[in-house]
Design a protein around this motif. Structure first.
Motif, short mmCIF file in Angstrom:
data_model
loop_
_atom_site.label_atom_id
_atom_site.label_comp_id
_atom_site.label_asym_id
_atom_site.label_seq_id
_atom_site.Cartn_x
_atom_site.Cartn_y
_atom_site.Cartn_z
N GLU A 12 0.84 -1.20 0.00
CA GLU A 12 0.00 0.00 0.00
C GLU A 12 0.87 1.25 0.00
O GLU A 12 0.56 2.24 -0.68
CB GLU A 12 -0.93 0.00 1.20
N GLY A 13 1.95 1.23 0.77
CA GLY A 13 2.86 2.37 0.79
C GLY A 13 3.49 2.64 -0.56
O GLY A 13 3.60 3.79 -0.99
N LEU A 14 3.86 1.58 -1.25
CA LEU A 14 4.44 1.74 -2.59
C LEU A 14 3.43 2.30 -3.57
O LEU A 14 3.75 3.16 -4.41
CB LEU A 14 4.97 0.40 -3.10
N GLN A 21 11.58 8.06 -6.77
CA GLN A 21 12.48 8.15 -5.62
C GLN A 21 11.77 7.82 -4.33
O GLN A 21 12.31 7.14 -3.46
CB GLN A 21 13.10 9.55 -5.55
N SER A 22 10.53 8.30 -4.20
CA SER A 22 9.75 8.02 -3.00
C SER A 22 9.47 6.52 -2.87
O SER A 22 9.62 5.94 -1.79
CB SER A 22 8.43 8.80 -3.03
N ALA A 23 9.09 5.87 -3.97
CA ALA A 23 8.80 4.44 -3.92
C ALA A 23 10.06 3.64 -3.60
O ALA A 23 10.03 2.70 -2.79
CB ALA A 23 8.22 3.99 -5.26
N ALA A 24 11.18 4.00 -4.21
CA ALA A 24 12.44 3.29 -3.97
C ALA A 24 12.87 3.46 -2.51
O ALA A 24 13.33 2.51 -1.87
CB ALA A 24 13.52 3.81 -4.91
N TYR A 57 20.37 2.55 -6.58
CA TYR A 57 19.55 3.76 -6.57
C TYR A 57 19.37 4.34 -5.17
O TYR A 57 19.31 5.55 -4.99
CB TYR A 57 18.17 3.44 -7.16
N VAL A 58 19.23 3.46 -4.18
CA VAL A 58 18.98 3.91 -2.81
C VAL A 58 19.78 3.05 -1.84
O VAL A 58 19.88 1.84 -2.01
CB VAL A 58 17.47 3.78 -2.45
N ALA A 168 7.54 -9.26 -1.08
CA ALA A 168 7.47 -7.83 -1.36
C ALA A 168 8.27 -7.48 -2.61
O ALA A 168 7.82 -6.72 -3.47
CB ALA A 168 7.96 -7.03 -0.16
N CYS A 169 9.46 -8.04 -2.73
CA CYS A 169 10.31 -7.76 -3.89
C CYS A 169 9.72 -8.36 -5.17
O CYS A 169 9.89 -7.80 -6.25
CB CYS A 169 11.71 -8.30 -3.65
N ARG A 170 9.04 -9.48 -5.02
CA ARG A 170 8.42 -10.10 -6.20
C ARG A 170 7.31 -9.23 -6.76
O ARG A 170 7.03 -9.23 -7.97
CB ARG A 170 7.85 -11.47 -5.80
N LEU A 171 6.69 -8.41 -5.90
CA LEU A 171 5.56 -7.58 -6.32
C LEU A 171 5.92 -6.11 -6.50
O LEU A 171 5.14 -5.34 -7.06
CB LEU A 171 4.43 -7.69 -5.28
N ALA A 172 7.10 -5.70 -6.02
CA ALA A 172 7.45 -4.28 -5.99
C ALA A 172 7.90 -3.73 -7.33
O ALA A 172 7.76 -2.53 -7.61
CB ALA A 172 8.54 -4.03 -4.95
N GLY A 173 8.47 -4.58 -8.18
CA GLY A 173 9.05 -4.08 -9.42
C GLY A 173 8.06 -3.37 -10.32
O GLY A 173 8.38 -2.35 -10.95
N ASP A 174 6.83 -3.87 -10.40
CA ASP A 174 5.83 -3.23 -11.25
C ASP A 174 5.56 -1.80 -10.80
O ASP A 174 5.38 -0.90 -11.63
CB ASP A 174 4.52 -4.03 -11.23
N THR A 175 5.54 -1.58 -9.48
CA THR A 175 5.32 -0.23 -8.96
C THR A 175 6.51 0.67 -9.27
O THR A 175 6.34 1.81 -9.70
CB THR A 175 5.10 -0.28 -7.44
N LEU A 176 7.71 0.16 -9.09
CA LEU A 176 8.90 0.98 -9.35
C LEU A 176 9.00 1.38 -10.82
O LEU A 176 9.38 2.51 -11.14
CB LEU A 176 10.16 0.21 -8.94
N LEU A 177 8.64 0.47 -11.71
CA LEU A 177 8.80 0.74 -13.14
C LEU A 177 7.62 1.46 -13.77
O LEU A 177 7.64 1.78 -14.95
CB LEU A 177 9.05 -0.57 -13.90
#
Length: 425
Positions: A12-14, A21-24, A57-58, A168-177
């Motif tokens: 939800e935060g992502l 930058q905020s998401a990363a 990146y971070v 979390a990492c398996r699902l986070a990439g779509d948000t970052l990209l």
């Protein structure tokens, strides 16, 4: 909070992040807080057609020197790169079914599993005295796009948190990209500049240091200039300036690799000719056949006032004295990374107190206007017009004048100027 709630919270935060930058930052800081580890680094795969690099990146909690060394990692040279690209051996006990690397006794990794089975290691986590290390692949649209690197000095640290962080990492990439490539590019440019060309040079006792350089606004225009100033204690201070051929991600990655190789070898022996020889052998193995590094190393002995210089395909530094400007006397050696087994020569001369050492990359002297080079004559004109030899003023003035002199009709190059004044004892 149970695992489902924890995973829901970060996702939800992502989704609420308003920028890349905020998401990363959110993902990296959450992972460190959730696991309670010492350090976390988020890297994404960058490829400009010359092979994938893993770009940081971070960083959260990581020592600045550690992040600087780990900012650009080639896909083949360490575990974090192999996890990000999926080039792992899942039969090894250090890898999970989800493709993550988890090990809680890093200091004994090679003896436990064997160097050949593990593959190449940079060894930077071991040097930092981390024992527990976890590297999770970050995925988007079913493919790996990067990795999240967690590290802690304590053993047996990540076993309880692997499932949640991996999910979390398996699902986070779509948000970052989902953020525009231009936004991600600007974040990467800032990271690269911080790592290779710190705007504020390190503080070294007995020396005043000024630095100035041109900054790229697009990744395709990023070059391979870099510098470092290392305090070696009683031995003195080591100043490094280098330039890598090419532009883009590969040039930045090669520059990061060269700076790390030089610093690593200099920590073993401060003699410029000797550590340049060792760094050359290392880079010859690591770099593609058509890539090389021009570098200059100056060891300043703060006790005797001598300066020992080794040049590898790099312009000779200048010494600004009370009576004028002279070229530092040192033999020229080939660039680094072309041929293994070379012996390098060096030169030593006096550097009296209040003299200023001026080091620069060839983009300064090669600036052109109507077929006229800026050259060393341009540097001399700038210095002659200054009211004093303040290193910050010298570096800024020379870089600015060379940039202003250059005609945009000619191909451009990076410009880096480093000025170092030795104070009185």
């Amino acid at each position: 909070m149970n695992e489902v709630q924890e995973l829901t919270k970060i996702l939800e935060g992502l989704s609420q992040a308003g920028s890349f930058q905020s998401a990363a930052n959110r993902l990296t800081r959450w992972a460190r807080a959730f696991t309670g580890c010492n350090a976390a680094i988020l890297r994404l795969i960058e490829d400009d057609g010359h092979g994938p690099w893993l770009a940081g990146y971070v960083a959260d909690g990581a020592d600045a020197a550690f992040f600087r060394d780990e900012m650009m990692v080639h896909e083949t040279e360490c575990i974090c790169g192999r996890v990000a690209t999926g080039a792992i051996d899942r039969s090894l006990p250090c890898y999970t079914d989800g493709g993550s690397f988890i090990w809680d006794r890093l200091s004994t990794l090679t003896s436990d599993l064997g160097q050949e089975r593990i593959g190449p290691l940079r060894g930077r986590c071991i040097k930092e005295n981390y024992e527990s290390v976890a590297v999770f692949p970050v995925r988007a649209a079913g493919r790996s796009v990067g990795s999240l690197h967690l590290a802690d000095s304590r053993r047996n640290w990540f076993s309880a948190s692997v499932g949640v962080v991996e999910a979390a990492c398996r699902l986070a990439g779509d948000t970052l990209l989902r953020f525009k490539a231009r936004e991600r590019e600007q974040a990467l440019l800032k990271t690269i500049e911080t790592a290779l060309l710190p705007g504020v040079p390190p503080v070294v006792e007995g020396l005043e240091v000024g630095v100035s350089f041109t900054s790229a606004t697009e990744m395709a225009h990023v070059g391979g200039d870099f510098y470092d100033v290392l305090d070696l204690g009683e031995t003195g201070a080591l100043v490094l300036v280098g330039d890598v051929c090419g532009r883009g991600v590969e040039a930045a990655g090669t520059a990061a690799r060269a700076r790390y190789a030089l610093e690593t070898q200099a920590s073993l022996t401060p003699d410029p000719a000797e550590f340049m020889r060792a760094a050359n052998d290392s880079l010859t193995r690591l770099l593609p056949a058509d890539r090389f590094v021009a570098a200059a190393a100056c060891l300043i002995d703060r006790r005797s006032g001598s300066i020992t210089t080794c040049l590898a395909g790099h312009p000779s530094p200048l010494l600004l004295t009370s009576s004028g400007i002279v070229e530092v006397k040192a033999p020229h050696n080939p660039p680094l990374g072309l041929f293994a087994g070379l012996q390098f020569s060096e030169g030593t001369q006096e550097m009296p107190a209040q003299d200023t050492l001026l080091m620069y990359t060839d983009g300064v002297t090669d600036s052109r206007n109507r077929d006229v080079r800026f050259g060393e004559e341009g540097i001399a004109r700038v210095v002659a017009g200054l009211p004093d030899h303040d290193p910050r003023r010298i570096a800024r003035s020379v870089c600015d004048e060379a940039t202003g002199f250059h005609d945009a009709a000619y191909p451009g190059d990076d410009r880096l100027v480093l000025a170092i004044r030795r104070g009185a004892r």
